[in-house]
Design an enzyme around this catalytic site. Structure first.
Site, short mmCIF file in Angstrom:
data_model
loop_
_atom_site.label_atom_id
_atom_site.label_comp_id
_atom_site.label_asym_id
_atom_site.label_seq_id
_atom_site.Cartn_x
_atom_site.Cartn_y
_atom_site.Cartn_z
N GLY A 196 33.74 6.58 47.56
CA GLY A 196 32.62 5.73 46.79
C GLY A 196 33.54 5.30 44.99
N GLY A 204 35.74 2.73 45.12
CA GLY A 204 36.02 1.00 44.96
C GLY A 204 37.51 0.77 45.81
N LYS A 205 38.39 1.94 46.72
CA LYS A 205 39.30 1.74 47.16
C LYS A 205 39.62 0.14 48.17
CE LYS A 205 39.43 5.47 49.13
NZ LYS A 205 38.22 6.21 48.58
N THR A 206 38.40 0.61 48.69
CA THR A 206 38.32 -0.84 49.35
C THR A 206 38.14 -1.63 49.08
OG1 THR A 206 37.35 0.70 51.78
CG2 THR A 206 37.13 -1.93 51.56
N SER A 207 36.79 -2.71 48.23
CA SER A 207 36.81 -3.55 46.86
C SER A 207 37.95 -3.75 46.19
CB SER A 207 36.20 -2.48 46.15
OG SER A 207 34.78 -2.45 46.89
N ASP A 233 39.75 4.59 57.50
CA ASP A 233 39.29 5.17 57.21
C ASP A 233 37.46 5.50 57.71
OD1 ASP A 233 37.00 6.45 55.00
OD2 ASP A 233 37.48 5.22 53.95
N THR A 288 29.41 3.96 50.63
CA THR A 288 30.74 5.20 50.96
C THR A 288 30.02 6.35 51.12
OG1 THR A 288 32.39 3.60 50.52
CG2 THR A 288 32.91 5.81 51.26
#
Length: 596
Positions: free
Chosen positions: A16, A18-21, A43, A507
């Site tokens: 949550g 913001g790794k993916t963003s 993930d 997430t």
């Protein structure tokens, strides 16, 4: 992005943050600049296809709308399942079905899943992947120190039958790994080379998130992975000076940025703003790193006048339900790190005690956050007792016992492997659960609230292996039918209630849903979900950015209510240093209603 770009980029942080963003935003930027980029996700709660607004599968495919960008999603659960089959299939016919079942459950923990994932994505670093050559490969997750240490030990690669007869519960026979020790060494040397690999620690401007980044940084440094940068995402700036909630939120974020842990101060640092929209699709990803695109999106957006308040009811209603059923029982809060398990457990325990019921509040948090919350009240409420299970002490006790039993006939290499294997999260869970059993038995006389819960894997590991049941049965001459083990108590829904804690974000919701699925494997269904830090429980918001964030929450809350939870309760976002007294005061002044 002005820093030197290395061929391999790993983004790591709690769910949550913001790794993916951020990983996708940087991948899009590099692709726009003409580099051929691959983004890899391992993930289990991956929302890579949502964020890229493009289908992502288990083979390398181009991302629609972004030239030079490619993506692949390695499903760690599928990888782990295939890994388990490679371990157990050769054993079929040689050992009993019960033994195969036991082996499967031993290899169903988070650590095994991660090793299987690492096994899969190592080929992208060793150059053995399909899809040709890429200038940069971006990973939206990173391996843990436990995985790297475990695979680094020579005994992990020794002959399974000759030198590791009992196996390692995380690893199993290394013949099941696709990687060779030679490939593994190549991968680790690449990870340690600062000219080839950079680790981006992603955090939010809050205490628990920065603490986790600090711990991860220290662990990576210890393993020789020193090329790190700190990305602080979602930094809030108020847009309305008359909105007291917005002003308090900004002040709290600024304070946390002033208190960044010492080891993180040494790192190159970038901050990224909290945006009034969900970062989905290439253009919004570009806006994360480009202020002119951001302004254009904001100017075109509408909807701040839409309704932003949810119909979530408070924890006080949950407490009334619980005490309305009986005057004793076990309540366990469960969720990923940083979602508010300890706050929820503390609030529930205090509110039950304030109703005149005897309550034992037990924590396994090594930082003793429960005591911090209770200290905010000034005095310990009547009828409330606090106990602490120290995971380190319990794990050491359990580790010593296993080493004594299993390690006595192993050589030095075998003992090192067994010791590292025992450092897995599964070991701590099993050790703590043994300590839990004492508290669980008290739940037949009073309310026992515990700020964590064993995963379904831990329960099945104890039950399938039969270790816990057999230990009890061996040590008693009682009629077996009259014995109720702690696992059986947890299965008894009239006695035990698991409360899942999540945040109103995609997430954390998906991670909580995965925990719920795992519990259901063990025959346990959560009693309710609690959604923490909800802006949509505030009626008096005037700040435009906060309104839009509250509107974005409603979709997640609706999905939780419709798809995942039998009952749903909420905790409002309260930007207060002493959040527990503020929460109790809110429920006292405004029971089960939204904030005015």
């Amino acid at each position: 992005m002005t820093q030197t770009i290395t061929p391999y980029m790993f983004f790591t942080g709690k769910g949550g943050v913001g790794k993916t963003s951020l990983s996708c935003a940087h991948a899009v930027k590099m692709a726009d600049e003409g580099k051929k980029v691959l983004i890899v996700s391992t993930d289990p709660a991956s929302n890579l296809s949502d964020v890229l607004d493009s289908p992502v599968h288990e083979t390398i495919e181009p991302v629609k709308g972004v030239k030079n960008l490619f993506a692949i999603n390695i499903n760690p659960e599928v990888s782990a399942d295939e890994y388990r089959k490679r371990v157990t299939d050769p054993m079929k016919g040689l050992v009993s079905e019960a033994e195969i079942k036991k082996m499967n459950e031993e290899l169903s923990g988070a650590c095994t899943t991660e090793i299987a994932s690492f096994d899969e994505f190592s080929r992208f670093i060793s150059g053995e992947h399909e899809g040709g050559k890429f200038d940069v490969i971006v990973f939206d997750t990173a391996p843990t120190g436990h995985t790297l240490r475990l695979l680094e030990l020579p005994a992990a690669w020794a002959s399974f039958s000759e030198e590791n007869p009992d196996g390692a519960s995380c690893l199993g026979p290394t013949s099941a790994l696709k990687s060779s020790q030679e490939r593994y060494n190549t991968v680790v040397n690449t990870l340690r080379d600062g000219n080839k690999t950079t680790f981006y620690l992603v955090a939010r401007a809050d205490k628990s998130s920065l603490k986790e980044a600090s711990r991860t940084s220290a662990e990576l440094v210890e393993l020789g992975l020193k090329q790190q940068q700190l990305f602080i995402n979602g930094v809030f700036k108020a847009t309305d000076s008359d909105d007291s909630l917005a002003q308090k939120m900004e002040a709290m974020a600024n304070k946390q940025l002033e208190l960044i842990p010492e080891n993180l101060l040494e790192l190159t640092r970038q901050t990224f703003p909290l945006l009034p929209y969900n970062v989905l699709g290439a253009e919004k990803l570009r806006s994360l790193l480009d202020i002119s695109i951001r302004k254009e999106i904001v100017s075109q957006s509408t909807g701040s006048d839409s309704t932003w308040t949810s119909t979530l009811i408070g924890l006080d209603a949950l407490v009334e339900e619980i005490i309305g059923e009986k005057e004793f029982g076990l309540i366990m809060t469960m969720g990923k790190g940083g979602v508010g398990k300890t706050l929820a457990a503390s609030a529930i325990a205090v509110m039950i005690a304030q109703k005149g019921h005897e309550v034992l509040l037990t924590t396994t948090d090594p930082a003793a956050h429960v005591q911090d919350f209770i200290n905010q009240l000034g005095d310990l409420p009547d009828h409330l007792t606090i106990d602490r299970i120290d995971p380190k002490v319990e794990t050491q006790r359990y580790t010593d016992k296993v080493l004594q039993q299993k390690g006595k006939n192993l050589d030095e290499g075998g003992r090192k492997l067994l010791l590292e294997d025992l450092k897995s999260p599964c070991t701590e869970e099993v050790a703590v659960f043994h300590a839990f059993s004492k508290a669980i038995h008290q739940a037949k006389r009073k309310f026992v609230v515990i700020d964590t819960a064993p995963t379904g894997h831990t329960l099945l590991l104890l039950d399938t292996a039969g270790s816990y049941h057999r230990e009890i049965m061996r040590g008693t001459g009682m009629d077996v039918s009259k014995i109720k083990t702690p696992y059986m108590n947890l299965e008894d829904s009239s006695l035990s209630k698991v409360i899942l804690i999540s945040l109103p974000e995609t997430t954390p919701m998906r991670e909580a849903a995965a925990l719920q699925d795992d519990l259901k494997r063990a025959g346990i269904s959560p009693y309710a979900w609690v959604i923490n830090q909800s802006l949509s429980m505030h009626e008096g918001i005037t700040d435009a950015l906060l309104k839009k964030r509250a509107i974005a929450e409603l979709k997640v809350i609706k999905e939780i209510e419709n798809k995942h939870a039998d009952k749903t309760f909420g905790i409002p976002f309260l930007p207060e240093e002493n959040v527990l007294p503020a929460l109790l005061e809110f429920y006292q002044n405004s029971p089960t209603k939204n904030l005015a």
